[in-house]
Design an enzyme around this catalytic site. Structure first.
Site, PDB file in Angstrom:
ATOM      1  N   SER A  22       0.817  -1.212   0.000  1.00 32.30           N
ATOM      2  CA  SER A  22       0.000   0.000   0.000  1.00 32.30           C
ATOM      3  C   SER A  22       0.854   1.268   0.000  1.00 32.30           C
ATOM      4  O   SER A  22       1.810   1.391   0.773  1.00 32.30           O
ATOM      5  CB  SER A  22      -0.923   0.019   1.215  1.00 32.30           C
ATOM      6  OG  SER A  22      -1.648   1.243   1.280  1.00 32.30           O
ATOM      7  N   LYS A  72     -13.653  -4.404   3.172  1.00 32.29           N
ATOM      8  CA  LYS A  72     -14.650  -3.388   2.846  1.00 32.29           C
ATOM      9  C   LYS A  72     -16.062  -3.796   3.277  1.00 32.29           C
ATOM     10  O   LYS A  72     -16.850  -2.946   3.699  1.00 32.29           O
ATOM     11  CB  LYS A  72     -14.613  -3.069   1.355  1.00 32.29           C
ATOM     12  CG  LYS A  72     -13.297  -2.422   0.936  1.00 32.29           C
ATOM     13  CD  LYS A  72     -13.230  -2.167  -0.558  1.00 32.29           C
ATOM     14  CE  LYS A  72     -11.874  -1.568  -0.947  1.00 32.29           C
ATOM     15  NZ  LYS A  72     -11.770  -1.319  -2.398  1.00 32.29           N
ATOM     16  N   ASP A 107     -14.092   5.011  -3.273  1.00 32.17           N
ATOM     17  CA  ASP A 107     -13.573   4.381  -4.484  1.00 32.17           C
ATOM     18  C   ASP A 107     -14.338   4.832  -5.726  1.00 32.17           C
ATOM     19  O   ASP A 107     -13.757   4.981  -6.803  1.00 32.17           O
ATOM     20  CB  ASP A 107     -13.654   2.860  -4.372  1.00 32.17           C
ATOM     21  CG  ASP A 107     -12.598   2.272  -3.460  1.00 32.17           C
ATOM     22  OD1 ASP A 107     -11.563   2.931  -3.238  1.00 32.17           O
ATOM     23  OD2 ASP A 107     -12.806   1.142  -2.965  1.00 32.17           O
ATOM     24  N   GLY A 130     -14.166  -9.127 -12.773  1.00 30.03           N
ATOM     25  CA  GLY A 130     -14.227  -9.374 -11.341  1.00 30.03           C
ATOM     26  C   GLY A 130     -15.614  -9.087 -10.802  1.00 30.03           C
ATOM     27  O   GLY A 130     -16.412  -8.382 -11.440  1.00 30.03           O
ATOM     28  N   ALA A 131     -15.898  -9.625  -9.615  1.00 32.98           N
ATOM     29  CA  ALA A 131     -17.253  -9.496  -9.055  1.00 32.98           C
ATOM     30  C   ALA A 131     -17.240  -9.179  -7.564  1.00 32.98           C
ATOM     31  O   ALA A 131     -18.222  -9.436  -6.876  1.00 32.98           O
ATOM     32  CB  ALA A 131     -18.036 -10.784  -9.305  1.00 32.98           C
TER      33      ALA A 131
END
Length: 276
Positions: A22, A72, A107, A130-131
């Site tokens: 990060s 998240k 985001d 992606g999901a």
């Protein structure tokens, strides 16, 4: 007896698993220096099953948290209130701490701003790879710049059912298919795959052939395997999303509003870009 000194909420951190890659600590430190905030910002590896215990360790000196994968959704559940983007996506990447933690999803705005910087202001058809939680943010961002149709490609298409429902709420038709299925041409592909993911070369080539511009939320390593194989179409790194979602986070940590500009925000942005 002297009154106790008031507690200063000056501690912040980014949590996730993995987290060593990060760049959020550099971004936030650069912004705090310009703003004159005497805050600290750390990174901590926290797995999903350790989130509740880690939250329980925080005392009154903590101001806020940035959350990345896989935290998240747990952060959404921990928040007492949610902004609109968090409510839509079921994902929180920013917690403003206090007696009633407030959850935000920055985001979505980060994606919109990164696309705008890359010259993409509007699209009609989008493909999302992606999901997971970032895919939901990508779908909301695509809707906000005009998309009315989205194809979601996922290793396990059954996981994308929540995105079909989200599309209904947004007025965006969502189709779901495996990565290697035939895909119709789109204006923009948004990749939300974990950092370091690599698709089979033939699959990546097929996606690139009909994928339009590529926005890849990954940035470590860069270029990602997908970006390196995308061909001649424009490619936008996830660093822009990282930058702009962080600006919104700092607005929240400063005054609770992701839409209200910071003092000297242009200088803040410049310092944060330099930190990247």
């Amino acid at each position: 007896m002297a009154a106790a000194e008031p507690v200063t909420r000056s501690r912040l951190a980014v949590w996730g698993d993995p987290i060593a890659h990060s760049r959020s600590p550099q971004l936030h430190a650069a912004a705090y220096a310009v703003l004159g905030f005497d805050w600290t910002y750390e990174r901590r590896q926290v797995p999903a099953d350790g989130f509740s215990a880690a939250m329980g360790e925080l005392d009154a000196s903590w101001r806020g948290l940035s959350l990345t994968m896989p935290l998240k959704e747990p952060a959404f559940r921990a928040a007492s209130t949610h902004d609109r983007h968090a409510e839509l996506t079921g994902a929180v990447n920013t917690l403003l701490l206090g007696p009633r933690p407030a959850g935000f999803n920055t985001d979505v705005g980060g994606i919109v701003d990164a696309l705008s910087e890359g010259g993409i202001e509007t699209v009609e058809r989008v493909r999302i790879l992606g999901a997971g939680a970032t895919a939901a943010s990508a779908l909301v961002a695509a809707a906000e710049i005009g998309a009315d149709r989205a194809m979601v490609a996922a290793r396990r298409p059954e996981r994308a059912a929540v995105l079909v429902g989200l599309g209904d709420r947004l007025g965006v038709g969502v189709d779901v298919a495996p990565f290697d299925a035939p895909h119709p041409p789109v204006d923009l592909t948004i990749a939300t795959l974990p950092s370091g993911s690599a698709l089979p070369p033939a699959t990546a080539a097929q996606l690139a052939a009909t994928g339009g511009a590529l926005f890849d939320a990954a940035y470590a390593p860069w270029p990602s395997a997908l970006a390196a194989s995308w061909g001649h179409a424009p490619v936008i790194s996830g660093l822009g999303m990282l930058l702009h979602q962080a600006v919104r986070q700092i607005r929240i940590f400063a005054h609770g509003d992701p839409g209200a500009a910071l003092p000297q925000e242009e200088r803040v942005l410049s310092a944060m870009r330099d930190a990247l």
